[in-house]
Design an enzyme around this catalytic site. Sequence first.
Site, PDB file in Angstrom:
ATOM      1  N   ARG A  55       0.397  -1.204  -0.124  1.00 22.90           N
ATOM      2  CA  ARG A  55      -0.089  -0.309   0.036  1.00 22.90           C
ATOM      3  C   ARG A  55       0.682   1.618   0.386  1.00 22.90           C
ATOM      4  O   ARG A  55       0.499   2.095  -0.180  1.00 22.90           O
ATOM      5  CB  ARG A  55      -1.034  -0.223   1.384  1.00 22.90           C
ATOM      6  CG  ARG A  55      -1.770   1.305   1.162  1.00 22.90           C
ATOM      7  CD  ARG A  55      -2.900   1.055   2.278  1.00 22.90           C
ATOM      8  NE  ARG A  55      -2.769   0.547   3.455  1.00 22.90           N
ATOM      9  CZ  ARG A  55      -2.110   1.186   4.358  1.00 22.90           C
ATOM     10  NH1 ARG A  55      -1.915   1.777   4.425  1.00 22.90           N
ATOM     11  NH2 ARG A  55      -2.345   0.588   5.769  1.00 22.90           N
ATOM     12  N   TYR A 108     -16.126  16.131 -15.754  1.00 22.47           N
ATOM     13  CA  TYR A 108     -16.559  14.768 -15.488  1.00 22.47           C
ATOM     14  C   TYR A 108     -17.277  15.255 -14.309  1.00 22.47           C
ATOM     15  O   TYR A 108     -17.062  15.236 -13.052  1.00 22.47           O
ATOM     16  CB  TYR A 108     -15.414  13.581 -15.068  1.00 22.47           C
ATOM     17  CG  TYR A 108     -15.956  12.433 -15.043  1.00 22.47           C
ATOM     18  CD1 TYR A 108     -16.978  11.766 -15.910  1.00 22.47           C
ATOM     19  CD2 TYR A 108     -15.764  12.114 -13.979  1.00 22.47           C
ATOM     20  CE1 TYR A 108     -17.347  10.301 -15.086  1.00 22.47           C
ATOM     21  CE2 TYR A 108     -15.868  10.568 -13.395  1.00 22.47           C
ATOM     22  CZ  TYR A 108     -16.421  10.118 -14.307  1.00 22.47           C
ATOM     23  OH  TYR A 108     -17.045   8.975 -14.486  1.00 22.47           O
ATOM     24  N   ASP A 180      -7.057  18.317 -14.944  1.00 21.70           N
ATOM     25  CA  ASP A 180      -7.643  16.859 -15.392  1.00 21.70           C
ATOM     26  C   ASP A 180      -7.306  16.312 -17.316  1.00 21.70           C
ATOM     27  O   ASP A 180      -8.084  17.216 -17.486  1.00 21.70           O
ATOM     28  CB  ASP A 180      -8.906  16.748 -15.017  1.00 21.70           C
ATOM     29  CG  ASP A 180      -9.401  14.860 -15.620  1.00 21.70           C
ATOM     30  OD1 ASP A 180      -8.750  13.760 -16.209  1.00 21.70           O
ATOM     31  OD2 ASP A 180     -10.787  14.307 -15.113  1.00 21.70           O
ATOM     32  N   LYS A 205      -8.272   5.092 -19.179  1.00 23.78           N
ATOM     33  CA  LYS A 205      -8.887   5.927 -20.594  1.00 23.78           C
ATOM     34  C   LYS A 205      -7.350   5.513 -22.341  1.00 23.78           C
ATOM     35  O   LYS A 205      -6.924   4.305 -22.143  1.00 23.78           O
ATOM     36  CB  LYS A 205      -8.769   7.092 -20.583  1.00 23.78           C
ATOM     37  CG  LYS A 205      -9.613   6.787 -19.363  1.00 23.78           C
ATOM     38  CD  LYS A 205     -11.628   5.954 -19.931  1.00 23.78           C
ATOM     39  CE  LYS A 205     -12.575   7.044 -18.459  1.00 23.78           C
ATOM     40  NZ  LYS A 205     -12.475   6.408 -17.326  1.00 23.78           N
TER      41      LYS A 205
HETATM   42  C1  LIG Z   1     -12.791  12.848 -17.236  1.00 15.03           C
HETATM   43  C2  LIG Z   1     -12.843  12.187 -16.435  1.00 15.03           C
HETATM   44  N1  LIG Z   1     -11.725  12.201 -15.217  1.00 15.03           N
HETATM   45  C3  LIG Z   1     -11.628  11.284 -14.708  1.00 15.03           C
HETATM   46  C4  LIG Z   1     -12.510  10.453 -14.620  1.00 15.03           C
HETATM   47  C5  LIG Z   1     -12.725   8.882 -13.115  1.00 15.03           C
HETATM   48  O1  LIG Z   1     -11.713   8.285 -13.787  1.00 15.03           O
HETATM   49  P1  LIG Z   1     -11.989   6.725 -13.288  1.00 15.03           P
HETATM   50  O2  LIG Z   1     -12.783   6.488 -14.069  1.00 15.03           O
HETATM   51  O3  LIG Z   1     -10.780   5.957 -13.995  1.00 15.03           O
HETATM   52  O4  LIG Z   1     -11.978   6.698 -11.829  1.00 15.03           O
HETATM   53  C6  LIG Z   1     -12.444  10.020 -15.457  1.00 15.03           C
HETATM   54  C7  LIG Z   1     -13.584   9.339 -16.260  1.00 15.03           C
HETATM   55  O5  LIG Z   1     -14.249   8.441 -16.734  1.00 15.03           O
HETATM   56  C8  LIG Z   1     -13.013  10.756 -17.169  1.00 15.03           C
HETATM   57  O6  LIG Z   1     -13.831  11.111 -17.652  1.00 15.03           O
END
Ligand SMILES: Cc1ncc(COP(=O)(O)O)c(C=O)c1O
Length: 397
Positions: A55, A108, A180, A205
């Site tokens: 961890r 998101y 992000d 992704k």
């Molecule tokens: C732009 C964006 N940020 C963060 C996330 C969250 O990532 P995770 O699904 O790996 O937790 C997503 C998920 O779809 C996303 O599209």
Amino acid sequence: MHRPDDICPQPDLLPPLATRPHAAPIYPTSVWQCDSPDQADAILSGQQAGYVYQRDRHPNADLLVAKCLELHGAERAVATSSGMAALSAAVLSQLKTGDDVAVSRLLYGKSLLLFGAECERMGIGSALFDPCDLASFEAALTPRTRLAVVETIANPLVQVADLAVLAKIAHQRNVLLLVDNTFATPYLCRPLELGADLVMESVSKMMNGHSDVMLGLLCGRGAQWARVPLAVSAWGLASGPFECWLAARGLATLHLRMERASANALAAARFLAADPRVVRVDYPGLATHPQHALADRQFGGRFGSMLAFHLPGGRAAAERFIRAATRIPFCPSLGEVSTTLSHPESTSHRGLSPDERATLGISGGTLRLSVGVESAEYVIAALAEGLAGAADNGPVS
Ligand SMILES: Cc1ncc(COP(=O)(O)O)c(C=O)c1O
């Protein structure tokens, strides 16, 4: 003579290796044997390199992180169990009760929940801003704002934020900028070089690229990094070895996948934009996109794999398109080798009211395309099938 009970539970004796494996091994071990309490102490306090407990640190995360540090030009980085865990690590390391956070209203959906209602539950105030409107950004900053959060390319309508300008304004007000970068990836954009303080990727992704891993990444530098490793360990946000191993394998082709997917996306956007059955196409690579010039400058002439388009005829038309486009799976994620479709109204943005969606420019006829690495001809032929089906106005069976 030992009994089976005493033989089988013995720790594995590793074979002596005269040669090194070319592919990295996976280290699933949750704990490491230490020579002495002094050694454990030295490793746990960071005075000696090594591993004690998964961890806190493990080799597969270190292998992945080493590549991500270079990709982002970052001083520090940590792999987390998901993209949301990386954002949680940012919240838990940078914010405390009484602070405020400024939040792009185009984040998101789950990120909006985290930086909105969840932060407010912890006594952290939250104010929304439009990432493409600097006056609205300045208005969202209060004397208590410690962190501002924005996506490089927003979901689903792919608006592009001017990261250098946002970072400059944030720093004038003593605010850290968290970006992000999931839709852009470090292949298109390295936000730390544009002034951002922290960068997050949903490695689930494009970074991994095969829809078989849930993983996140947080990168940063300087004094604000100090609390990040502690937050990841204490709040249990750490990554797993197998996921890191898979993601490191995916990362090896990131540049090839992003190059091909960006070229395919531009071809697909031009094809859709030329079709009278499509109301509008949102793609930063089209001259009609409001931030086209910024995107061109910020991303070096490539525009990514994500686009949105809008059909007349609302949700029924979107439904017909999805049924007819049999070569494009409808699955509400993104960033993998296959081209996939998502319908924001029924998936990513279903938590919003119709009015809120309308303000964002999302209707029942909005579809989001995550373009993959097939040939451009294949993607365009698959879209043509969808358009023919959507225009066929018969009842949905
Ligand atoms: C732009 C964006 N940020 C963060 C996330 C969250 O990532 P995770 O699904 O790996 O937790 C997503 C998920 O779809 C996303 O599209």
